[in-house]
Design a protein around this motif. Structure first.
Motif, PDB file in Angstrom:
ATOM      1  N   ALA A 464     -54.496   1.185 -16.528  1.00  0.00           N
ATOM      2  CA  ALA A 464     -54.104  -0.047 -15.825  1.00  0.00           C
ATOM      3  C   ALA A 464     -52.599  -0.058 -15.551  1.00  0.00           C
ATOM      4  O   ALA A 464     -52.143  -0.452 -14.469  1.00  0.00           O
ATOM      5  CB  ALA A 464     -54.512  -1.262 -16.654  1.00  0.00           C
ATOM      6  N   LEU A 465     -51.822   0.406 -16.550  1.00  0.00           N
ATOM      7  CA  LEU A 465     -50.368   0.445 -16.398  1.00  0.00           C
ATOM      8  C   LEU A 465     -49.956   1.426 -15.301  1.00  0.00           C
ATOM      9  O   LEU A 465     -49.088   1.128 -14.468  1.00  0.00           O
ATOM     10  CB  LEU A 465     -49.735   0.846 -17.749  1.00  0.00           C
ATOM     11  N   LYS A 466     -50.612   2.592 -15.296  1.00  0.00           N
ATOM     12  CA  LYS A 466     -50.323   3.615 -14.279  1.00  0.00           C
ATOM     13  C   LYS A 466     -50.608   3.063 -12.879  1.00  0.00           C
ATOM     14  O   LYS A 466     -49.820   3.221 -11.953  1.00  0.00           O
ATOM     15  CB  LYS A 466     -51.165   4.868 -14.547  1.00  0.00           C
ATOM     16  N   LEU A 467     -51.756   2.395 -12.748  1.00  0.00           N
ATOM     17  CA  LEU A 467     -52.133   1.818 -11.459  1.00  0.00           C
ATOM     18  C   LEU A 467     -51.115   0.754 -11.025  1.00  0.00           C
ATOM     19  O   LEU A 467     -50.780   0.638  -9.838  1.00  0.00           O
ATOM     20  CB  LEU A 467     -53.533   1.205 -11.525  1.00  0.00           C
ATOM     21  N   TYR A 468     -50.621   0.007 -12.003  1.00  0.00           N
ATOM     22  CA  TYR A 468     -49.628  -1.034 -11.708  1.00  0.00           C
ATOM     23  C   TYR A 468     -48.352  -0.392 -11.143  1.00  0.00           C
ATOM     24  O   TYR A 468     -47.810  -0.843 -10.125  1.00  0.00           O
ATOM     25  CB  TYR A 468     -49.314  -1.834 -12.980  1.00  0.00           C
ATOM     26  N   PHE A 469     -47.864   0.686 -11.818  1.00  0.00           N
ATOM     27  CA  PHE A 469     -46.645   1.346 -11.348  1.00  0.00           C
ATOM     28  C   PHE A 469     -46.846   1.996  -9.973  1.00  0.00           C
ATOM     29  O   PHE A 469     -45.951   1.970  -9.129  1.00  0.00           O
ATOM     30  CB  PHE A 469     -46.178   2.386 -12.372  1.00  0.00           C
ATOM     31  N   GLU A 470     -48.034   2.586  -9.767  1.00  0.00           N
ATOM     32  CA  GLU A 470     -48.340   3.179  -8.446  1.00  0.00           C
ATOM     33  C   GLU A 470     -48.274   2.094  -7.373  1.00  0.00           C
ATOM     34  O   GLU A 470     -47.776   2.306  -6.276  1.00  0.00           O
ATOM     35  CB  GLU A 470     -49.736   3.814  -8.458  1.00  0.00           C
ATOM     36  N   ASP A 471     -48.826   0.933  -7.731  1.00  0.00           N
ATOM     37  CA  ASP A 471     -48.869  -0.189  -6.793  1.00  0.00           C
ATOM     38  C   ASP A 471     -47.458  -0.666  -6.452  1.00  0.00           C
ATOM     39  O   ASP A 471     -47.171  -1.056  -5.322  1.00  0.00           O
ATOM     40  CB  ASP A 471     -49.687  -1.329  -7.419  1.00  0.00           C
ATOM     41  N   GLN A 472     -46.559  -0.623  -7.471  1.00  0.00           N
ATOM     42  CA  GLN A 472     -45.180  -1.092  -7.257  1.00  0.00           C
ATOM     43  C   GLN A 472     -44.405  -0.196  -6.293  1.00  0.00           C
ATOM     44  O   GLN A 472     -43.452  -0.620  -5.668  1.00  0.00           O
ATOM     45  CB  GLN A 472     -44.435  -1.152  -8.604  1.00  0.00           C
ATOM     46  N   LYS A 473     -44.827   1.071  -6.175  1.00  0.00           N
ATOM     47  CA  LYS A 473     -44.131   2.027  -5.286  1.00  0.00           C
ATOM     48  C   LYS A 473     -44.410   1.758  -3.818  1.00  0.00           C
ATOM     49  O   LYS A 473     -43.715   2.223  -2.939  1.00  0.00           O
ATOM     50  CB  LYS A 473     -44.573   3.458  -5.623  1.00  0.00           C
TER      51      LYS A 473
END
Length: 480
Positions: A464-473
């Motif tokens: 979930a955290l990884k997806l969040y950071f990907e989304d922030q990019k």
């Protein structure tokens, strides 16, 4: 047969009703006050309350059930399993009132219900038995002498027992007296009969049972085996068919032995002959269950035969039209008993309100249940919510489907054995087929289950955290 009463509740009552409906037979449900709004009550064509919540004031009162049958002009009674299903006096009462008992005759129930009488009945058929004595023992000194002859460890066992009650494993001579007294006391309170006997304890056994069907025309068939070795407190939790350890030769031998056991008591209807199989693939007769088993769906799936339909047809006097050579094993099936129990707290019952209840659906998935969302789990009865059964072309396929189905099963409001079922299916010993009745003792602890669920939660959080950071990019252009 135009109308049958199901002297039971929950999932097995609905299971029997489904087949009756398919056959064009009307159904009658009986229910206790606690089950007034239960699904089996609505599923039936007619339903009558037979008493208060405790089973000894409702489901176990045979006379009340007979009264309902007479009032509603019922032709036959299907007892399901548990409650009155193996009560010879009830079967006799049904027979005496000219109602058809959809099961064996009272004589067979009585003979096979007493483990010593059962051993006596089958001794002329040359069926392998666990070394021991075939009579009741009351003197601890005599038990010690027998133990010296057959060798420790021994098993002290209630003659009228079942479900692990009145059973004690004894490894040393000094413990015989104390454990015998405990077994007698437990057997007396559970069954009203303190008779115990002594036999050799098979140290690493598999619990294998054979499904049989017998009609009134002399035909007895076996429908292969079920593997029932994954147990807690001597009670089954995971069952599968076929077993991964039986060779075709052993399957044939055990099938014939099961047929002979049925013949020894002039058996009628569906029944199950239970065996212990040791590490050298020697098998020993354990007992016969004179009813439909909880785990019958796995046999239905691999054989393609509706066992309840066969029971009803046999009760009507029809001959079985299948021959032994017609029966073939197709695919593999696994069943998990979904109990409202907490596997993190010694499998203690976990009652409550099912705030969420959504069983899985899909190809190869069967759920036999008697609960629905919003229902309370009664404290008066067995805590089984449902049976989750998966079917695949191979054992590996059935196991993976079971894991996926457990993931898709949504239950909130009570702890269940679903996480334990997943633990079993993911465990190397189960996957390789190298396990016995000590699976829980050898491999399972609440801490292992807790650790596994914590690891999965950690992985989910990282994803979930990884997806969040990907989304922030992702560059977002503000709208004007």
């Amino acid at each position: 047969m135009k109308k049958i009463l199901i002297a039971n509740r929950g999932e097995i009552a609905i299971r029997v009703m489904k087949t009756a409906r398919k056959m064009g037979i009307k159904t009658v449900a009986v229910f206790s006050e606690a089950d007034r709004n239960a699904p089996h009550v609505r599923f039936a064509d007619e339903a009558i309350c037979i008493g208060e919540a405790p089973s000894n004031k409702s489901y176990l009162v045979g006379k009340k059930i007979i009264e309902v049958c007479k009032k509603l002009h019922v032709d036959g009674i299907h007892p399901g399993y548990g409650f009155l299903s193996e009560n010879a006096d009830f079967a006799k009462l049904v027979e005496d009132n000219n109602i058809i008992f959809i099961g064996p005759k009272s004589y067979a129930i009585k003979t096979m219900g007493d483990k010593l009488a059962a051993k006596d009945a089958v001794k002329n058929y040359n069926i392998p038995m666990v070394p021991g004595v075939d009579r009741a023992i009351t003197d601890p000194k005599e038990a010690v002498e027998i133990a010296k002859q057959i060798g420790f460890p021994i098993l002290i066992k209630a003659a009228a027992g079942g479900g692990g009650k009145g059973m004690r494993i004894v490894e040393h001579e000094k413990d015989v007296q104390k454990q015998m007294e405990r077994a007698i006391s437990e057997a007396t309170s559970a069954f009203g009969d303190g008779s115990v006997f002594v036999e050799k304890y098979i140290t690493s056994p598999r619990h294998i049972e054979i499904q049989i069907l017998a009609d009134s025309h002399g035909k007895v068939l076996h429908f292969f085996e079920r593997e029932c070795s994954v147990q807690r407190r001597h009670q089954k939790v995971v069952e599968e068919a076929p077993s991964s350890i039986l060779t075709p030769e052993l399957r044939k031998k055990m099938g014939q032995a099961a047929v002979d056991v049925a013949k020894s008591c002039n058996y009628l209807s569906a029944g199950t002959v239970e065996f212990l199989v040791d590490k050298n693939l020697n098998f020993y007769f354990l007992e016969m269950n004179t009813r439909l088993q909880v785990e019958h769906p796995v046999t239905e799936l691999i054989s393609g035969v509706d066992l309840v339909e066969q029971q009803i047809r046999i009760a009507c006097g029809e001959a079985i039209t299948i021959n032994q050579e017609d029966l073939k094993i197709n695919g593999h099936a696994i069943e998990l008993r979904v109990y409202a129990e907490d596997p993190l707290n010694n499998f203690l019952p976990s009652v409550g309100t099912l705030t969420t209840y959504q069983p899985p659906k899909g190809k190869g998935i069967r759920v036999d249940d008697g609960f629905e969302e919003g229902m309370d789990i009664p404290i008066y009865y067995d805590p089984m919510l449902s049976k989750l059964i998966t079917y695949g072309n191979t054992r590996e396929e059935a196991i993976q489907l079971m894991i996926d189905a457990i993931e898709d099963y949504k239950i909130e409001g009570a702890q269940t054995t679903l996480p334990f079922g997943k633990f079993v299916c993911e465990h190397e010993a189960f996957r390789t087929g190298k396990f016995d009745t000590h699976f829980v003792k050898n491999y399972y602890t609440p801490e292992k289950l807790q650790k596994r669920s914590e690891e999965k939660a950690k992985i989910a959080a990282l994803v979930a955290l990884k997806l969040y950071f990907e989304d922030q990019k992702i560059l977002r252009v503000p709208k004007h």
